[in-house]
Write a protein that holds these residues in place. Structure first.
Motif, PDB file in Angstrom:
ATOM      1  N   PHE A 262      50.371   4.430 -31.250  1.00  0.00           N
ATOM      2  CA  PHE A 262      51.563   4.630 -30.440  1.00  0.00           C
ATOM      3  C   PHE A 262      52.618   3.575 -30.752  1.00  0.00           C
ATOM      4  O   PHE A 262      52.303   2.445 -31.138  1.00  0.00           O
ATOM      5  N   SER A 263      53.870   3.953 -30.550  1.00  0.00           N
ATOM      6  CA  SER A 263      54.948   2.974 -30.587  1.00  0.00           C
ATOM      7  C   SER A 263      54.989   2.212 -29.263  1.00  0.00           C
ATOM      8  O   SER A 263      54.137   2.393 -28.404  1.00  0.00           O
ATOM      9  N   ASP A 264      56.005   1.397 -29.077  1.00  0.00           N
ATOM     10  CA  ASP A 264      55.988   0.454 -27.965  1.00  0.00           C
ATOM     11  C   ASP A 264      56.209   1.103 -26.609  1.00  0.00           C
ATOM     12  O   ASP A 264      55.709   0.621 -25.604  1.00  0.00           O
ATOM     13  N   LEU A 265      56.965   2.187 -26.531  1.00  0.00           N
ATOM     14  CA  LEU A 265      57.275   2.808 -25.252  1.00  0.00           C
ATOM     15  C   LEU A 265      56.922   4.288 -25.269  1.00  0.00           C
ATOM     16  O   LEU A 265      57.086   4.962 -26.287  1.00  0.00           O
ATOM     17  N   GLY A 266      56.446   4.788 -24.139  1.00  0.00           N
ATOM     18  CA  GLY A 266      56.294   6.218 -23.929  1.00  0.00           C
ATOM     19  C   GLY A 266      55.253   6.903 -24.790  1.00  0.00           C
ATOM     20  O   GLY A 266      55.286   8.125 -24.932  1.00  0.00           O
ATOM     21  N   HIS A 267      54.308   6.130 -25.359  1.00  0.00           N
ATOM     22  CA  HIS A 267      53.310   6.732 -26.257  1.00  0.00           C
ATOM     23  C   HIS A 267      53.968   7.530 -27.374  1.00  0.00           C
ATOM     24  O   HIS A 267      53.444   8.552 -27.824  1.00  0.00           O
ATOM     25  N   ALA A 268      55.132   7.082 -27.821  1.00  0.00           N
ATOM     26  CA  ALA A 268      55.821   7.751 -28.920  1.00  0.00           C
ATOM     27  C   ALA A 268      55.035   7.573 -30.214  1.00  0.00           C
ATOM     28  O   ALA A 268      54.272   6.624 -30.377  1.00  0.00           O
ATOM     29  N   PRO A 269      55.225   8.476 -31.177  1.00  0.00           N
ATOM     30  CA  PRO A 269      54.487   8.387 -32.442  1.00  0.00           C
ATOM     31  C   PRO A 269      55.077   7.338 -33.366  1.00  0.00           C
ATOM     32  O   PRO A 269      56.189   6.856 -33.159  1.00  0.00           O
ATOM     33  N   SER A 270      54.324   7.017 -34.401  1.00  0.00           N
ATOM     34  CA  SER A 270      54.789   6.021 -35.377  1.00  0.00           C
ATOM     35  C   SER A 270      54.779   6.635 -36.774  1.00  0.00           C
ATOM     36  O   SER A 270      54.222   6.086 -37.716  1.00  0.00           O
ATOM     37  N   PHE A 271      55.431   7.805 -36.901  1.00  0.00           N
ATOM     38  CA  PHE A 271      55.468   8.516 -38.174  1.00  0.00           C
ATOM     39  C   PHE A 271      56.222   7.747 -39.256  1.00  0.00           C
ATOM     40  O   PHE A 271      56.067   8.045 -40.439  1.00  0.00           O
ATOM     41  N   SER A 272      57.067   6.790 -38.874  1.00  0.00           N
ATOM     42  CA  SER A 272      57.821   6.018 -39.863  1.00  0.00           C
ATOM     43  C   SER A 272      57.383   4.563 -39.889  1.00  0.00           C
ATOM     44  O   SER A 272      58.149   3.680 -40.245  1.00  0.00           O
TER      45      SER A 272
END
Length: 711
Positions: free
Chosen positions: A691-701
């Motif tokens: 996950f990214s830092d906020l909102g369980h966003a993805p880390s595709f990049s």
């Protein structure tokens, strides 16, 4: 029907593009004898203005494609082989129900998991039915954070649920920054407005880590290294404050936390940012001065900003800029994230979270591979999954793990699909889903301020059914009597929109059916400056440079299982730069082994994985490729057109090398959406599920790879 050429001739109906795109184009469907003949853009729509993108301009060919799934089918070959035999709807539904009842008896309902996203983004056929049905069943909740959740969390922290700058108001902007968005490929109709503004003298700046189609059409392209947007934003804040380019009156009256932000940004100088981003300090100062002095100035951010660790904080920092400069005072000034915040959709009625039993667990769609393979220990394990409106084998990260999980003989997979997609090929029961003009709906609009209606006007081929009808029938088999499962499609649409809201004054479903679209009553593009006098929809009514007590959490009833995966941790009260997890400049073994950052933007010719099985779209998009700089290619003995392998410890895929100056050294680019069964792997084979830092966003990049020649 809005027009007809004769009793047995072509009839024209209002339609809407159903795909996951901010434009939500108003369409006209031409139908003869129940068959969709052609599709046109509606020229009367003020935002989409009669234009259609290359993906859907021949949408009728997708409807009539010879590979469509026409009947319910049962798998007869190995999982993934795509071998199925036709069965009846009653046989299919009875088998699904009996298998699920057996699983629930042995393991409990949480052993069943739904999996969907916005392959169809209608209120009725995209969001409804599935969520309500599985919540009523007591199944595992699928947390869908593919797109926008990190950005949205940051946006809500800073300015609240506001549409910000009306996309149509950009015609009045004098300085436009498109940050991490390839508008020509993914937001075409907003680009048309920006081009008109550019012709009228506006300066257009694109901030993107590679030279996209949009970047090449801008007046200025700024190319920070992937994952460093937060450093660039903090340096802009530093410059605005240090060079006294701040609108002090606006800051004093309509913001919170300026002194603290000033202290935080004090050492985030352009020189500091230059070493991180690769953008010169002089260019950073030039951009800051222009944003402050060339008003109205507008920033349009893309969801790509969230797709690396620190992406949420980057969005928070960018959201400070229009308040610091006072851009919000002007029509065409401020910032745009999602327009959907001001749409009057009743998501609680659509999805029925109240039906979720207390304590029900949540599994992230991004961690599907880990969940299916047992890497995340689940009790009970996932024993069945139903997938619709999604194709995780190409679209979700850590693809190899997903495939491994779908190959489990003890996993009962149900798929509702148009084609035998990469994911559907592993299904035990395959259900034929209706498409576009075969379904009634109101299509979610997250990129503009219009409600858009689509008419059910064409016959579905074979025995294909709309998604809502599939779940209505499943609910009937289980004996569910909740209102959602008894409403007709029209009753659903009556209940899914708050027609009594001020935004819907003068608009009802009958109006929408008659006209095809309606602009919400939130001001016009020529007068809309919603935060001219502050009035932000936050607890204080002000823009929050600082937010005390901010926490990264998911609201109840999801909180319990969320904390099992990631603690309900505190968030920095102030924005700042957080570096990528996989940083090519870091002195780590990972960076030595895999020295190239990879970026995976959307394809121009596909919409996510839709259309990537259609020959004419593949020809237009081209075979799977990787853009690579000449210096990186030469170091690896790669020539233009070579077959190459892109790899890391998570997986690999093969593509054709395109040597180009469109990417800087140290960066490679591969676009998203290609089908795995038609290629040797796809880009999400190498993507991390972190996950990214906020909102369980993805880390595709936020992924490192290396590239090697294979021929």
């Amino acid at each position: 029907m809005i027009a007809a050429t004769g009793p047995d001739e072509v009839k024209t109906f209002h339609g809407a593009c159903p795909h996951d795109c901010p434009d939500t184009c108003a369409m006209l469907f031409d139908v003869k004898d129940g068959q969709l003949q052609s599709v046109r853009g509606n020229p009367d729509h003020p935002m989409t203005r009669g234009g259609l993108c290359v993906k859907v301009k021949d949408y009728e060919k997708r409807h009539a494609h010879p590979d469509r799934v026409l009947y319910p089918m049962r798998r007869i070959g190995p999982k993934g082989s795509g071998q199925f035999a036709r069965i009846s709807w009653d046989e299919a539904l009875d088998e699904i129900v009996s298998r699920w009842q057996a699983i629930m008896t042995e393991y409990g309902p949480q052993a069943i998991m739904p999996y969907s996203y916005l392959g169809h983004q209608g209120l009725l056929q995209g969001l409804n039915g599935g969520d309500a049905f599985f919540n009523r069943l007591g199944a595992t909740v699928c947390e869908r954070t593919f797109c926008g959740e990190g950005s949205s969390t940051a946006w809500l922290m800073a300015v609240g649920p506001t549409a910000g700058v009306d996309p149509e108001s950009y015609i009045h902007s004098k300085y436009i920054v498109i940050w991490a968005c390839n508008s020509i490929s993914t937001n075409l109709h907003h680009w048309a407005i920006i081009r008109d503004a550019q012709k009228n003298g506006a300066t257009v700046v694109v901030i993107d880590s590679y030279a996209s189609r949009t970047a090449k059409s801008a007046d200025w392209h700024i190319a920070p290294r992937p994952g460093t947007d937060g450093a660039l934003a903090m340096a802009l804040i530093n410059t605005l404050i240090e060079q006294d380019l701040v609108d002090h009156d606006y800051v004093a009256n309509h913001t919170v936390g300026f002194d603290e932000l000033k202290a935080r940004a004090a050492d985030r100088t352009p020189e500091w940012a230059e070493t991180i981003t690769g953008v010169s300090a002089a260019d950073i100062r030039k951009l800051a001065r222009s944003l402050a002095t060339e008003q109205p100035a507008a920033i349009r951010i893309g969801v790509a900003l969230e797709r690396h660790y620190g992406g949420g904080q980057a969005v928070r920092a960018i959201a400070c800029i229009p308040a610091l400069t006072g851009s919000w005072r002007h029509v065409g000034g401020g910032m745009t994230q999602f327009a959907v915040w001001e749409h009057p959709y009743k998501f609680d009625v659509i999805c029925r979270p109240d039906l979720i039993p207390e304590g029900t667990r949540v599994v992230s769609a991004l961690e599907l591979g880990k969940a299916l393979t047992g890497e995340i220990p689940l009790d009970p394990p996932i024993m069945s999954m139903m997938c619709w409106n999604a194709n995780p084998v190409t679209q979700a990260p850590e693809t190899d793990k997903i495939v491994q999980g779908l190959q489990r003989e003890d996993l009962f997979l149900v798929s509702a699909e148009h084609f035998i997609s990469d994911t559907a090929s592993y299904a035990d029961i395959l259900l034929p889903a209706a498409m576009g003009a075969e379904m009634e709906d109101i299509i979610l609009s997250w990129g503009h301020l219009y409600l858009t209606y689509t008419t059910r006007c064409a016959d579905a081929p074979g025995e294909a059914l709309p998604n809502n009808e599939i779940f209505r029938r499943l609910a009937g088999k289980f004996g569910f009597k909740d209102a959602n499962f008894l409403w007709s499609d029209e009753e659903c649409l009556q209940n899914f929109v708050d027609w009594s809201s001020p935004a819907c004054e003068g608009i009802d479903l009958a109006y929408l059916k008659q006209h095809g679209y309606a602009r919400l009553n939130v001001g016009t593009a020529d007068n809309r400056a919603p935060h001219k006098d502050g009035n932000f929809p936050t607890a204080t009514g002000k823009c929050h440079f600082m937010l005390d007590g901010a926490r990264n959490f998911v609201p109840a009833p999801f909180r319990q299982m969320y904390e099992a995966f990631q603690p309900n941790e505190a968030v920095d009260p102030l924005p700042d730069y957080l570096g990528a997890r996989e940083n090519p400049l870091a002195a780590t073994e990972l960076a030595k082994k895999y020295p190239l950052s990879i970026v995976s933007p959307k394809s121009h010719g596909f919409l996510n994985s839709c259309y990537a099985n259609m020959e004419q779209k593949i020809r237009g998009q081209g075979e799977q490729f990787v853009l690579i700089n000449v210096s990186d290619a030469q170091a690896r003995g790669i020539e233009d057109g070579d077959r190459v392998k892109v790899m890391n410890d998570r997986g690999a895929f093969r593509a054709m090398a395109r040597i180009t100056s469109d990417v800087n050294p140290g960066i490679v680019v591969t676009t998203l959406g290609y089908w795995r069964q038609l290629n040797d792997g796809t880009v999400n084979s190498i993507s991390s599920a972190a996950f990214s830092d906020l909102g369980h966003a993805p880390s595709f990049s936020d992924n490192l790879v290396d590239v090697m020649r294979t021929n």
